[in-house]
Design an enzyme around this catalytic site. Structure first.
Site, PDB file in Angstrom:
ATOM      1  NE  ARG A  85       7.999  -4.774 -29.341  1.00  0.00           N
ATOM      2  CZ  ARG A  85       7.404  -5.901 -28.953  1.00  0.00           C
ATOM      3  NH1 ARG A  85       6.119  -5.894 -28.613  1.00  0.00           N
ATOM      4  NH2 ARG A  85       8.073  -7.020 -28.906  1.00  0.00           N
ATOM      5  N   GLY A 221      11.378   0.649 -30.624  1.00  0.00           N
ATOM      6  CA  GLY A 221      10.174  -0.149 -30.864  1.00  0.00           C
ATOM      7  C   GLY A 221       8.894   0.659 -30.724  1.00  0.00           C
ATOM      8  CB  SER A 271      12.349 -16.530 -27.556  1.00  0.00           C
ATOM      9  OG  SER A 271      11.612 -15.827 -26.596  1.00  0.00           O
ATOM     10  N   GLY A 272      15.619 -16.264 -29.096  1.00  0.00           N
ATOM     11  CA  GLY A 272      16.535 -16.994 -29.968  1.00  0.00           C
ATOM     12  C   GLY A 272      16.346 -16.745 -31.449  1.00  0.00           C
ATOM     13  CB  ALA A 383      21.122  -2.603 -24.198  1.00  0.00           C
ATOM     14  NE  ARG A 384      15.797  -4.543 -28.614  1.00  0.00           N
ATOM     15  CZ  ARG A 384      15.069  -5.522 -29.132  1.00  0.00           C
ATOM     16  NH1 ARG A 384      15.260  -5.905 -30.373  1.00  0.00           N
ATOM     17  NH2 ARG A 384      14.173  -6.141 -28.412  1.00  0.00           N
TER      18      ARG A 384
HETATM   19  C1  SPV Z   1      11.027  -6.995 -30.587  1.00  0.00           C
HETATM   20  O1  SPV Z   1      10.920  -6.665 -29.401  1.00  0.00           O
HETATM   21  O2  SPV Z   1      10.382  -7.936 -31.072  1.00  0.00           O
HETATM   22  C2  SPV Z   1      11.929  -6.277 -31.478  1.00  0.00           C
HETATM   23  C3  SPV Z   1      12.373  -4.964 -31.079  1.00  0.00           C
HETATM   24  O3  SPV Z   1      12.227  -6.743 -32.533  1.00  0.00           O
HETATM   25  S1  SPV Z   1      11.072  -3.845 -31.115  1.00  0.00           S
HETATM   26  O4  SPV Z   1      11.359  -2.906 -32.183  1.00  0.00           O
HETATM   27  O5  SPV Z   1      11.042  -3.204 -29.824  1.00  0.00           O
HETATM   28  O6  SPV Z   1       9.844  -4.540 -31.388  1.00  0.00           O
END
Ligand code: SPV
Ligand code: MN
Length: 622
Positions: A85, A221, A271-272, A383-384
């Site tokens: 983001r 994001g 953070s979990g 990475a996702r």
């Molecule tokens: C986060 O960063 O809190 C996410 C992924 O869940 S994003 O879509 O990048 O916000």
């Protein structure tokens, strides 16, 4: 088909599908986007199996996704500069005189002009995809309709996985609904199909028009409107309408006698949060809407899938996710390492680190360094994976229930090395809102661009998304709890460190914390009263460590983990009160609760920390 300057040809299928909704606002939004972005053609998805398949095929055909060895698996790469983001390129567009502390804002007219210029003609030679979705279960009083326009098949494919398609719902709803609207273009692409002009990446949130514009970016994001871009819009709706739109998981925890107790949990990214949600019966891993319904707080997940962090996922720590990632079925991996045999590798996956492959930086081999000499990891830390919720074997059948589930506990998690204990409960809703949720501070992680590891103020783990003044947001949170008997509030911290810098808890300890919270909600275990809130008692944790993890839990471990870090807490109170004193609209109650907490801590004397066993001796305290 070549759209005329005046919009879509009236004889096109896209036009017929749109017109059938009878929603002028929706139709003129799409028409306006066509005029502005000038796509060659427009595809309106009805969410039918054929339409979903078409988008999957487009993502592969255009090279936005690569096919992997396992059936249903694909891989997408974002630009090396577009891996998270982008706070600095994201702004909330505000009217004259409107201010939002801690969030980037921009004068509305300037922002609209700038982003309109960037979007102009951006879809020439491309098809524009239009998707209509429901944020929340179809037909639920919690839910909202949203429309996404994009020129990226990857973005639409992701949203088809992550959200409930709602074209038929849109036709039924007709002209009476107000859509949340999202317009995205990847902008110009480089030879590898990545957004080229990252320096012109802009994500502008027009709260007044409930429309978000995103351009020159692909990272989910930043590009998927319904995720964090919608969150900025729904937080405002929620505040106006007296409910909560939160950055929270939603999961059921099994208790004694077959009982299931539902919790939501807000944690800053990485953070979990996902791993906690996975321990229970999963309903959602990232977002939740909470409302009072017939005297109880109920919640739904606006999403239908998971866009989760893949780093560190292995079969021992995250067996449920691991199984999904290793099985056939729809998965989009992003920014992991692609191997020559069509498999993938990510940092921390089971097995040895491969010698070479292709990742977000291009050709990759073990030992690769970037221009500044820093090692390039196999996969990006952010990475996702993108998968539908129904792939998870721990999915709770109520995830799609239009009535949502009753929430009995709200958890706030921080990544805090030296202050907050691993687990505590607030005295009551207001105390939790003020001293845990609104006071949340956490180390920055790779989920946002910038330097990781610094402590950041992040109230409710929602700061990045706050489109309303923080003071008012807190005031509304406090009011929310006064409308009945609200859920309990808990704080957890999986990242407390000892003086040697080592984590004091292991990853599995969170199972015990959840078991304790589940019992607390039903008043089946006595807490220990301390100046910062209610702590678990040693005997109960020892019993739970044994029953839940078949592990021993020593008095020494408890004494170290649950010591009240008095001087650190006092410093924290100082920092947080300074922040809230600098902004407007913060209710007096906030400062009173902080003051009372400070006085309780000061009454312990000038000490660095107090062992939890001390509070056994002091009796129940005040
Ligand atoms: C986060 O960063 O809190 C996410 C992924 O869940 S994003 O879509 O990048 O916000
Ligand atoms: Mn998130």
């Amino acid at each position: 088909m070549n759209p005329t300057p005046n919009g879509m040809p009236r004889d096109s299928n896209a036009w017929r599908l749109l017109a059938a909704t009878g929603n002028d606002d929706l139709i003129s939004f799409v028409e306006g986007a066509v005029e502005l972005c000038r796509p060659d053609s427009v595809f309106v998805s009805t969410g039918s199996p054929e339409d979903l398949e078409y988008i999957r095929g487009e993502a592969l055909r255009k090279g936005e996704e690569l096919r992997l060895r396992t059936p249903g698996h694909t891989l997408h790469f974002d630009s090396p500069l577009d891996q998270a983001r982008a706070r600095d390129d994201t702004a909330i567009l505000v009217g004259p005189g409107e201010e939002l502390p801690f969030v980037r804002t921009k004068p509305r007219e300037d922002g609209l002009r700038e982003v309109t210029e960037l979007l102009k003609g951006s879809m020439r030679g491309r098809q524009m995809y239009v998707g209509i979705y429901s944020l929340g279960p179809l037909g639920s009083p919690f839910s909202m309709l949203a429309v996404q326009i994009t020129d990226s098949a990857y973005v639409m494919h992701s949203e088809n996985i992550l959200y409930r398609s709602a074209y038929s719902e849109a036709v039924r709803a007709g002209g009476g609904v107000r859509y949340l609207k999202f317009l995205h273009s990847q902008g110009e692409l480089d030879e590898m199909g990545r957004s080229r002009n990252i320096s012109k990446r802009r994500i502008y949130i027009d709260v007044e028009g409930e429309t978000v514009y995103s351009v020159n970016t692909q990272y989910g994001g930043n590009s998927m409107g319904l995720k964090k871009l919608a969150l900025r819009l729904t937080i405002r709706r929620a505040m106006r309408e007296g409910w909560l739109s939160e950055h929270m998981f939603l999961a059921g925890v099994d208790g004694p006698g077959g009982r299931v107790t539902y919790f939501t949990g807000a944690f800053p990214s990485m953070s979990g949060k996902t791993s906690t949600a996975m321990l229970g019966r999963l309903l959602g891993d990232d977002l939740a809407y909470l409302r009072w319904v017939d005297g109880e707080v109920r919640a739904v997940n606006p999403e239908a899938g998971v866009f989760g962090i893949i780093e560190g996922i292995n079969s021992a720590d995250d067996p449920v996710i691991y199984e999904v990632l290793e099985s056939p079925g729809e998965v989009i991996f992003s920014n992991v390492l692609m191997l020559s045999d069509g498999g993938v590798y990510w940092n921390g996956k089971d097995g040895p680190v491969p010698d070479s492959g292709i990742n977000f930086s291009g050709e990759w081999h073990r030992g690769k360094v970037d221009q500044s000499g820093k090692p390039v990891p196999p996969s990006h830390p952010n990475a996702r994976f993108t998968v539908p919720l129904r792939s998870f074997r721990n999915l709770d059948p109520k995830y799609d229930d239009p009535r949502g589930v009753r929430v009995d506990g709200v958890i706030f998690g921080s990544r805090d090395p030296d202050t907050a204990p691993p687990l505590l409960e607030s005295f009551d809703w207001s105390h939790g809102v003020v001293t845990i949720a609104a006071s949340l501070e956490s180390e920055r992680t790779a989920a946002v661009l910038g330097k990781s590891g610094e402590m950041e103020f992040n109230p409710m783990a929602n700061l990045d998304f706050l489109s309303v003044p923080l003071g008012e947001y807190i005031a509304r949170y406090l009011e929310f709890g006064r409308r009945g008997s609200p859920p309990r509030i808990f704080g957890v911290n999986y990242f407390l460190r000892g003086s040697d810098g080592r984590y004091l808890n292991s990853k599995s300890d969170k199972r015990v914390w959840l078991a304790w919270m589940e019992l607390r909600v039903h008043d089946e275990v006595e807490p220990l009263r301390t100046p910062i809130g209610l702590l678990p008692r040693y005997e109960d944790l020892r019993r739970l460590f044994s029953s839940v993890l078949a592990a021993e839990y020593t008095r020494e471990a408890y004494g170290e983990q649950f010591a009240v870090r008095v001087s650190k807490y006092l410093e924290k109170i100082g920092r947080i009160v300074r922040i809230y004193s600098s902004i407007g609209g913060v209710p007096r109650e906030f400062f009173e609760i902080m003051d009372a907490q400070r006085r309780r801590l000061e009454a312990l004397g000038p000490v660095e920390r107090v062992s939890p066993f001390e509070f056994y001796r002091r009796g129940p305290g005040r």
